[in-house]
Design a protein around this motif. Structure first.
Motif, PDB file in Angstrom:
ATOM      1  N   UNK A  92     -11.946 -23.418  -1.143  1.00  0.00           N
ATOM      2  CA  UNK A  92     -11.946 -22.010  -0.713  1.00  0.00           C
ATOM      3  C   UNK A  92     -11.392 -21.066  -1.780  1.00  0.00           C
ATOM      4  N   UNK A  93     -10.405 -21.541  -2.546  1.00  0.00           N
ATOM      5  CA  UNK A  93      -9.851 -20.676  -3.596  1.00  0.00           C
ATOM      6  C   UNK A  93     -10.900 -20.347  -4.652  1.00  0.00           C
ATOM      7  N   UNK A  94     -11.664 -21.359  -5.044  1.00  0.00           N
ATOM      8  CA  UNK A  94     -12.707 -21.140  -6.050  1.00  0.00           C
ATOM      9  C   UNK A  94     -13.629 -20.018  -5.600  1.00  0.00           C
ATOM     10  N   UNK A  95     -14.077 -20.151  -4.366  1.00  0.00           N
ATOM     11  CA  UNK A  95     -15.041 -19.241  -3.784  1.00  0.00           C
ATOM     12  C   UNK A  95     -14.450 -17.834  -3.643  1.00  0.00           C
ATOM     13  N   UNK A  96     -13.222 -17.767  -3.122  1.00  0.00           N
ATOM     14  CA  UNK A  96     -12.578 -16.472  -2.876  1.00  0.00           C
ATOM     15  C   UNK A  96     -12.266 -15.749  -4.188  1.00  0.00           C
ATOM     16  N   UNK A 126       0.839  -1.204   0.000  1.00  0.00           N
ATOM     17  CA  UNK A 126       0.000   0.000   0.000  1.00  0.00           C
ATOM     18  C   UNK A 126       0.876   1.257   0.000  1.00  0.00           C
ATOM     19  N   UNK A 127       1.963   1.240   0.770  1.00  0.00           N
ATOM     20  CA  UNK A 127       2.820   2.432   0.896  1.00  0.00           C
ATOM     21  C   UNK A 127       3.784   2.569  -0.275  1.00  0.00           C
ATOM     22  N   UNK A 128       3.882   1.521  -1.103  1.00  0.00           N
ATOM     23  CA  UNK A 128       4.822   1.573  -2.224  1.00  0.00           C
ATOM     24  C   UNK A 128       6.232   1.155  -1.847  1.00  0.00           C
ATOM     25  N   UNK A 129       6.420   0.653  -0.623  1.00  0.00           N
ATOM     26  CA  UNK A 129       7.735   0.154  -0.213  1.00  0.00           C
ATOM     27  C   UNK A 129       8.135  -1.033  -1.096  1.00  0.00           C
ATOM     28  N   UNK A 130       7.141  -1.786  -1.562  1.00  0.00           N
ATOM     29  CA  UNK A 130       7.372  -2.828  -2.566  1.00  0.00           C
ATOM     30  C   UNK A 130       6.394  -2.593  -3.720  1.00  0.00           C
ATOM     31  N   UNK A 131       6.787  -3.036  -4.928  1.00  0.00           N
ATOM     32  CA  UNK A 131       5.928  -2.858  -6.107  1.00  0.00           C
ATOM     33  C   UNK A 131       4.957  -4.008  -6.297  1.00  0.00           C
ATOM     34  N   UNK A 132       5.319  -5.158  -5.728  1.00  0.00           N
ATOM     35  CA  UNK A 132       4.523  -6.356  -5.958  1.00  0.00           C
ATOM     36  C   UNK A 132       4.780  -7.350  -4.840  1.00  0.00           C
ATOM     37  N   UNK A 133       3.852  -8.278  -4.696  1.00  0.00           N
ATOM     38  CA  UNK A 133       4.072  -9.353  -3.727  1.00  0.00           C
ATOM     39  C   UNK A 133       3.358 -10.614  -4.172  1.00  0.00           C
ATOM     40  N   UNK A 134       3.953 -11.738  -3.855  1.00  0.00           N
ATOM     41  CA  UNK A 134       3.222 -12.988  -3.978  1.00  0.00           C
ATOM     42  C   UNK A 134       2.833 -13.358  -2.565  1.00  0.00           C
ATOM     43  N   UNK A 135       1.771 -14.145  -2.420  1.00  0.00           N
ATOM     44  CA  UNK A 135       1.462 -14.674  -1.087  1.00  0.00           C
ATOM     45  C   UNK A 135       1.059 -16.129  -1.278  1.00  0.00           C
ATOM     46  N   UNK A 136      -0.224 -16.443  -1.386  1.00  0.00           N
ATOM     47  CA  UNK A 136      -0.565 -17.851  -1.598  1.00  0.00           C
ATOM     48  C   UNK A 136      -1.513 -17.965  -2.797  1.00  0.00           C
ATOM     49  N   UNK A 137      -2.779 -17.734  -2.525  1.00  0.00           N
ATOM     50  CA  UNK A 137      -3.801 -17.805  -3.570  1.00  0.00           C
ATOM     51  C   UNK A 137      -5.017 -17.043  -3.074  1.00  0.00           C
ATOM     52  N   UNK A 138      -6.123 -17.063  -3.820  1.00  0.00           N
ATOM     53  CA  UNK A 138      -7.289 -16.256  -3.482  1.00  0.00           C
ATOM     54  C   UNK A 138      -7.759 -16.384  -2.022  1.00  0.00           C
ATOM     55  N   UNK A 139      -7.778 -17.597  -1.496  1.00  0.00           N
ATOM     56  CA  UNK A 139      -8.283 -17.832  -0.127  1.00  0.00           C
ATOM     57  C   UNK A 139      -7.494 -17.001   0.889  1.00  0.00           C
ATOM     58  N   UNK A 140      -6.174 -17.125   0.882  1.00  0.00           N
ATOM     59  CA  UNK A 140      -5.358 -16.374   1.831  1.00  0.00           C
ATOM     60  C   UNK A 140      -5.233 -14.897   1.459  1.00  0.00           C
ATOM     61  N   UNK A 141      -5.165 -14.633   0.174  1.00  0.00           N
ATOM     62  CA  UNK A 141      -4.938 -13.253  -0.276  1.00  0.00           C
ATOM     63  C   UNK A 141      -6.154 -12.369  -0.015  1.00  0.00           C
ATOM     64  N   UNK A 142      -7.348 -12.946  -0.151  1.00  0.00           N
ATOM     65  CA  UNK A 142      -8.584 -12.212   0.157  1.00  0.00           C
ATOM     66  C   UNK A 142      -8.598 -11.851   1.644  1.00  0.00           C
ATOM     67  N   UNK A 143      -8.220 -12.824   2.479  1.00  0.00           N
ATOM     68  CA  UNK A 143      -8.227 -12.602   3.931  1.00  0.00           C
ATOM     69  C   UNK A 143      -7.277 -11.466   4.326  1.00  0.00           C
ATOM     70  N   UNK A 144      -6.196 -11.313   3.597  1.00  0.00           N
ATOM     71  CA  UNK A 144      -5.214 -10.259   3.879  1.00  0.00           C
ATOM     72  C   UNK A 144      -5.608  -8.906   3.275  1.00  0.00           C
ATOM     73  N   UNK A 145      -6.649  -8.894   2.453  1.00  0.00           N
ATOM     74  CA  UNK A 145      -7.092  -7.629   1.847  1.00  0.00           C
ATOM     75  C   UNK A 145      -6.123  -7.073   0.818  1.00  0.00           C
ATOM     76  N   UNK A 146      -5.331  -7.947   0.194  1.00  0.00           N
ATOM     77  CA  UNK A 146      -4.305  -7.455  -0.733  1.00  0.00           C
ATOM     78  C   UNK A 146      -4.906  -6.737  -1.951  1.00  0.00           C
TER      79      UNK A 146
END
Ligand code: CA
Length: 370
Positions: free
Chosen positions: A295-299, A218-238
């Motif tokens: 969960x990924x399908x749904x997220x 959000x702050x632009x300290x990084x340009x991009x990130x990977x995490x896991x997939x829709x299920x986890x990424x949705x939970x993090x609000x990415x």
């Protein structure tokens, strides 16, 4: 065997053996009721340390299910109490804690332990490596698990597969990736072998804990990130911090999670409890993939329909370059030591066979399904 272990093992079942020995019959004539038989009703209390925040979706919930399953299947004779990252030991202290017997069991990912053994990385995620289905084939029926045991043996650890995320996403980006040049100067959170591949493509890989991803993006300290997939990424609000959600996760095509057990603690268990630990890990391994699939399908639908996320596929030219660099990086890993070479050879042979078969089965069917 240490004396206290011997005394602990000499439970109920050895009473008969004792009287046989008194009669001068020797141990070979002892009835079967010794440690290891169903008559061994001792109970055990284990601790399981994990690298995950409490109830973390997928990884943490999978580890919690494993602990519950062992406790239930054993009728409470082997209870497993789970500890989130930081409760007993830090997230990355799991390997040492289980190796040293601070906890009897751990749930983590083998790629965290390259400082212990370079070969460990083959048992979690390899860029352009195997899918979940292929990893399980290799581990259970292709000699993979035996090699993993060989890698962990010097540390007094028994490794078991303890879950799989399936194919991850390539990640969240605030700029479009249209060509290899767009990776140059890109500051991205991407750990491990995938990070090294990005570095060779001209990017700047950084690593940071999951909890810092949102703010950094959000702050632009990084340009991009990977995490896991829709299920986890949705939970993090990415989705609130980046515009584009790229696929496929070339760097983590079927990340295997691990359940490690302290060797001495494992050996001390009667055979039925050993079978329960192995069986429960196998169930947890299958369950986690099923949970991610559901969960990924749904997220994903929520991300696209409710949050307007723009899904993008990485262009073929970019994937092609990343594939070349990945083979280079993984090939070099095999040169680090003889054990890494041995694991690499087995991994590569199985992957090539699996590719030939899956080209005409999974891939052909998925394309046909449309
Ligand atoms: Ca990841």
């Amino acid at each position: 065997m240490k004396r206290r272990d011997f005394i602990r093992r000499a439970g109920l079942g050895t009473l008969a053996a004792g009287s046989a020995a008194l009669a001068g019959c020797g141990e070979e004539k002892a009835p079967k009721a010794v440690a290891g038989s169903s008559a061994d009703r001792r109970s055990f209390e284990w601790k399981m340390v994990t690298s995950w925040p409490k109830n973390f979706p997928g990884l943490g919930t999978g580890a919690a299910r494993l602990a519950e399953l062992i406790t239930e299947m054993s009728g409470g004779r082997l209870t497993v109490k789970i500890y989130a990252a930081g409760e007993l030991v830090p997230a990355l202290g799991v390997f040492d804690a289980v190796s040293e017997g601070v906890a009897q069991m751990g749930h983590s990912g083998a790629y965290y332990w390259k400082g212990k053994s370079e070969a460990a990385q083959f048992f979690s995620a390899v860029p352009f490596g195997m899918t979940a289905q292929e990893m399980n084939g290799w581990l259970y029926f292709g000699g993979g698990l035996e090699l993993w045991e060989k890698v962990y043996a010097p540390f007094g650890l028994v490794p078991l597969a303890g879950g799989n995320t399936g194919v991850q996403m390539a990640g969240w980006f605030n700029t479009e990736i249209n060509s290899v040049e767009d990776l140059e100067g890109l500051k991205m959170r991407i750990p491990g072998l995938g990070g090294e591949v990005l570095r060779r493509a001209g990017g700047t890989p950084v690593n940071m804990p999951g909890g810092e991803l949102f703010t950094s993006l959000k702050s632009g300290a990084i340009d991009a990130t990977e995490w896991v997939g829709p299920y986890n990424d949705l939970a993090f609000g990415l989705y609130k911090a980046a515009q584009y959600y790229y696929y496929p996760g070339w760097h983590e095509p079927g990340t295997t999670l691990e359940c490690m057990v302290n060797r001495e603690a494992f050996d001390e268990l009667p055979d039925d409890l050993k079978a329960i630990v192995r069986g429960a890990a196998r169930a947890a391994n299958a369950d986690m993939l099923a949970e991610y699939t559901a969960r990924n399908n749904d997220a994903l639908q929520t991300l696209v329909d409710d949050h307007g996320v723009e899904l993008r596929r990485l262009p073929d030219g970019v994937l092609g370059r990343l594939r070349e660099l990945s083979h280079e990086v993984v090939g070099e890993l095999a040169e680090k030591d003889p054990l890494a070479r041995e694991v690499y050879e087995s991994f590569r042979k199985f992957r090539d066979q699996a590719r030939a078969w899956h080209d005409i089965s999974e891939r052909a069917y998925i394309e046909a399904r449309g």
